[in-house]
Design a protein around this motif. Structure first.
Motif, mmCIF file in Angstrom:
data_model
loop_
_atom_site.group_PDB
_atom_site.id
_atom_site.type_symbol
_atom_site.label_atom_id
_atom_site.label_comp_id
_atom_site.label_asym_id
_atom_site.label_seq_id
_atom_site.Cartn_x
_atom_site.Cartn_y
_atom_site.Cartn_z
ATOM 1 N N MET A 1 -11.324 -11.269 -17.169
ATOM 2 C CA MET A 1 -12.732 -10.989 -17.070
ATOM 3 C C MET A 1 -13.510 -12.026 -17.877
ATOM 4 N N THR A 2 -14.457 -12.698 -17.276
ATOM 5 C CA THR A 2 -15.138 -13.804 -17.935
ATOM 6 C C THR A 2 -16.046 -13.345 -19.067
ATOM 7 N N ASP A 3 -16.531 -12.120 -19.092
ATOM 8 C CA ASP A 3 -17.456 -11.702 -20.140
ATOM 9 C C ASP A 3 -16.758 -11.515 -21.484
ATOM 10 N N ARG A 4 -15.433 -11.534 -21.530
ATOM 11 C CA ARG A 4 -14.688 -11.394 -22.780
ATOM 12 C C ARG A 4 -14.225 -12.732 -23.335
ATOM 13 N N ARG A 5 -14.442 -13.797 -22.621
ATOM 14 C CA ARG A 5 -13.954 -15.101 -23.047
ATOM 15 C C ARG A 5 -14.916 -15.745 -24.034
ATOM 16 N N HIS B 1 -21.901 -18.896 -17.381
ATOM 17 C CA HIS B 1 -22.591 -19.582 -16.283
ATOM 18 C C HIS B 1 -21.592 -20.225 -15.337
ATOM 19 N N GLY B 2 -22.004 -20.374 -14.099
ATOM 20 C CA GLY B 2 -21.212 -21.103 -13.127
ATOM 21 C C GLY B 2 -19.984 -20.355 -12.647
ATOM 22 N N SER B 3 -19.118 -21.127 -12.011
ATOM 23 C CA SER B 3 -17.894 -20.550 -11.462
ATOM 24 C C SER B 3 -16.694 -21.297 -12.041
ATOM 25 N N GLU C 1 -16.924 -28.489 -20.178
ATOM 26 C CA GLU C 1 -16.572 -27.250 -19.475
ATOM 27 C C GLU C 1 -17.802 -26.648 -18.788
ATOM 28 N N ARG C 2 -18.931 -26.637 -19.472
ATOM 29 C CA ARG C 2 -20.168 -26.111 -18.848
ATOM 30 C C ARG C 2 -20.539 -26.918 -17.621
ATOM 31 N N ARG D 1 -20.680 -25.691 -13.577
ATOM 32 C CA ARG D 1 -21.926 -25.777 -12.797
ATOM 33 C C ARG D 1 -21.861 -26.854 -11.719
ATOM 34 N N ASN D 2 -20.694 -27.497 -11.597
ATOM 35 C CA ASN D 2 -20.499 -28.555 -10.602
ATOM 36 C C ASN D 2 -21.507 -29.694 -10.793
ATOM 37 N N LEU D 3 -21.709 -30.094 -12.057
ATOM 38 C CA LEU D 3 -22.612 -31.187 -12.402
ATOM 39 C C LEU D 3 -21.796 -32.384 -12.879
#
Length: 119
Positions: A1-5, A13-15, A84-85, A89-91
Motif C-alpha cells: 500500500m503506497t500510503d504507508r511508504r 504522487h504519480g504511479s 523518484e518523484r 510523474r513520468n517527467l
C-alpha cells in the motif's frame, strides 16, 4: 500500500515506475553513501597517518574530505527523492544537485595534497 511508504512526499504522487528504474535509483543512492564513507575515510587517514605533507595543507585537505563526506549523504537523499518523484510523474530526470560542489571539493583537496607534498 503506497500510503504507508516513506517518504510520503515521494510516494503520494504519480504511479509506480518500472521497478528496474527504481532499483537503479536506489543503487545510485547507495553508491553515494559508499562515496561518503570513502571521503570521510580519506580525511581521517590524512590526519591519522604520518604522511610527508605540510601539516597545514594536510589538515585543510582532511577537513575538506570530511565535510564532503558529510555532505554526500544529503546529496544522495535529495537526488534519490527528486529522481523518484520525477519517474513517478513520468517527467524528465533532474540534474544532479550537489555533484559539482563535491567534484570541486575533491579537486581542491587533491591540489592541497599535491602542494603539501611539493613544499
Amino acid at each position: 500500500m503506497t500510503d504507508r511508504r516513506f517518504p510520503k512526499v515521494v510516494y503520494r504522487h504519480g504511479s509506480e515506475p518500472d521497478p528496474r528504474f527504481t532499483l537503479a535509483n536506489e543503487r545510485t543512492f547507495l553508491a553515494w553513501i559508499r562515496t561518503s564513507l570513502a571521503l570521510v575515510a580519506a580525511g581521517v587517514a590524512l590526519e591519522a597517518l604520518e604522511l610527508p605533507i605540510q601539516p597545514e595543507l594536510r589538515l585543510l585537505a582532511a577537513a575538506i574530505f570530511i565535510l564532503l563526506g558529510i555532505a554526500a549523504p544529503a546529496h544522495a537523499w535529495i537526488g534519490w527523492m527528486r529522481t523518484e518523484r520525477r519517474m513517478r510523474r513520468n517527467l524528465p530526470l533532474p540534474a544532479p544537485a550537489l555533484s559539482g560542489v563535491l567534484a570541486a571539493g575533491v579537486v581542491i583537496a587533491g591540489l592541497l595534497i599535491a602542494a603539501g607534498l611539493l613544499l
